[in-house]
Design a protein around this motif. Structure first.
Motif, PDB file in Angstrom:
ATOM      1  N   GLY A   1      26.696  23.945  34.047  1.00 50.81           N
ATOM      2  CA  GLY A   1      26.175  23.390  35.296  1.00 50.81           C
ATOM      3  C   GLY A   1      26.403  21.898  35.395  1.00 50.81           C
ATOM      4  O   GLY A   1      26.754  21.381  36.455  1.00 50.81           O
TER       5      GLY A   1
ATOM      6  N   SER B   1      28.781  20.248  38.287  1.00 49.72           N
ATOM      7  CA  SER B   1      28.205  19.324  39.276  1.00 49.72           C
ATOM      8  C   SER B   1      28.611  17.882  39.025  1.00 49.72           C
ATOM      9  O   SER B   1      28.269  17.011  39.813  1.00 49.72           O
TER      10      SER B   1
ATOM     11  N   VAL C   1      27.591  15.676  36.779  1.00 50.02           N
ATOM     12  CA  VAL C   1      26.373  14.872  36.667  1.00 50.02           C
ATOM     13  C   VAL C   1      26.658  13.498  36.076  1.00 50.02           C
ATOM     14  O   VAL C   1      25.999  12.527  36.416  1.00 50.02           O
TER      15      VAL C   1
ATOM     16  N   MET D   1      27.648   9.296  41.630  1.00 52.88           N
ATOM     17  CA  MET D   1      26.522  10.134  42.041  1.00 52.88           C
ATOM     18  C   MET D   1      25.240   9.303  42.053  1.00 52.88           C
ATOM     19  O   MET D   1      24.946   8.587  41.100  1.00 52.88           O
TER      20      MET D   1
ATOM     21  N   GLU E   1      20.846  12.686  43.988  1.00 53.33           N
ATOM     22  CA  GLU E   1      21.863  13.730  43.817  1.00 53.33           C
ATOM     23  C   GLU E   1      21.906  14.223  42.377  1.00 53.33           C
ATOM     24  O   GLU E   1      21.984  15.419  42.117  1.00 53.33           O
ATOM     25  N   ARG E   2      21.848  13.279  41.430  1.00 51.08           N
ATOM     26  CA  ARG E   2      21.870  13.642  40.018  1.00 51.08           C
ATOM     27  C   ARG E   2      20.631  14.461  39.655  1.00 51.08           C
ATOM     28  O   ARG E   2      20.709  15.457  38.951  1.00 51.08           O
TER      29      ARG E   2
ATOM     30  N   ALA F   1      21.026  17.947  41.023  1.00 50.62           N
ATOM     31  CA  ALA F   1      22.030  18.693  40.261  1.00 50.62           C
ATOM     32  C   ALA F   1      21.469  19.150  38.916  1.00 50.62           C
ATOM     33  O   ALA F   1      21.714  20.282  38.473  1.00 50.62           O
TER      34      ALA F   1
ATOM     35  N   SER G   1      20.917  23.004  37.896  1.00 48.09           N
ATOM     36  CA  SER G   1      21.543  23.502  36.666  1.00 48.09           C
ATOM     37  C   SER G   1      20.508  24.116  35.735  1.00 48.09           C
ATOM     38  O   SER G   1      20.750  25.161  35.128  1.00 48.09           O
TER      39      SER G   1
ATOM     40  N   GLN H   1      24.349  24.095  50.661  1.00 47.23           N
ATOM     41  CA  GLN H   1      25.092  23.254  49.706  1.00 47.23           C
ATOM     42  C   GLN H   1      25.054  23.814  48.298  1.00 47.23           C
ATOM     43  O   GLN H   1      25.896  23.468  47.468  1.00 47.23           O
ATOM     44  N   ASN H   2      24.101  24.702  47.999  1.00 45.92           N
ATOM     45  CA  ASN H   2      24.000  25.277  46.653  1.00 45.92           C
ATOM     46  C   ASN H   2      24.934  26.464  46.435  1.00 45.92           C
ATOM     47  O   ASN H   2      25.257  26.790  45.301  1.00 45.92           O
TER      48      ASN H   2
ATOM     49  N   PHE I   1      28.201  25.837  44.506  1.00 47.59           N
ATOM     50  CA  PHE I   1      27.871  25.481  43.131  1.00 47.59           C
ATOM     51  C   PHE I   1      27.456  26.719  42.336  1.00 47.59           C
ATOM     52  O   PHE I   1      27.898  26.925  41.214  1.00 47.59           O
TER      53      PHE I   1
END
Length: 195
Positions: free
Chosen positions: A18, A22, A24, A29, A33-34, A37, A41, A68-69, A72
């Protein structure tokens, strides 16, 4: 449920996948956002590590509701994504005729009027059950006994998730401290020698 080595291994493996998916660690980022993510994850890693349970399916379905997920989730889950979105057969509510439901509720209500001593207790239990159904992923479609079983499993999995993430953080901080001290060590020798 006891936290097994298989659970830990699957969780950490999925968590790292994950993080890679993403990105990370990228500097572009932002903090929020981090954070999102990492949370996404961790939730996916917990669901995958635990296996096929009603709450894992509910969690994945809940996460995939946000547009948006979806990409991912497809990326890190691969073929498992579609199977985890399918609800368990026992988790579906049984369709019932409204007329039959109303009639049975009237009968229950008449019986409750006769026995007023347990009304308050039943009301409290019902409220707490509804709250529990709201808190457990996929809980809205569970009956009482499976709700308690799934809640117990979900809480234990959350506890394991927290423990494993704390272990990851401790390991990361220790490695960061070691690499920082290795870089500073030659400078100290040089300054000590010059004095």
């Amino acid at each position: 449920m006891q936290v097994t080595e298989a659970f830990k291994h699957a969780f950490l493996k999925q968590m790292l996948l994950g993080f890679q998916a993403s990105a990370v660690s990228t500097k572009s980022m932002g903090f929020q956002e981090r954070k999102n993510a990492i949370k996404l994850s961790a939730d996916v890693a917990m669901a995958v590590a635990r296996g096929s349970r009603k709450w894992t399916r509910g969690l994945i379905a809940g996460l995939s509701e946000e547009r948006q997920n979806r990409s991912f989730l497809r990326l890190i889950l691969g073929e498992q994504y579609e199977s985890l979105l399918k609800p368990c057969h026992s988790s579906w509510k049984i369709p019932r005729c409204k007329k039959i439901v109303r009639r049975s509720l009237r009968v229950c209500w008449r019986k409750q009027k006769k026995n007023q001593s347990g009304v308050l207790a039943r009301t409290l239990v019902e409220k707490r059950t509804q709250e529990l159904k709201r808190l457990v992923p996929g809980g809205e479609s569970m009956d009482g006994s499976s709700l308690l079983d799934e809640t117990l499993d979900y809480v234990l999995s959350l506890r394991a998730q927290v423990d494993l993430m704390q272990s990851l953080l401790t390991t990361f901080e220790a490695s960061k401290l070691r690499s920082h001290s290795k870089r500073r060590l030659p400078e100290r020798k040089a300054s000590y020698v010059s004095k």
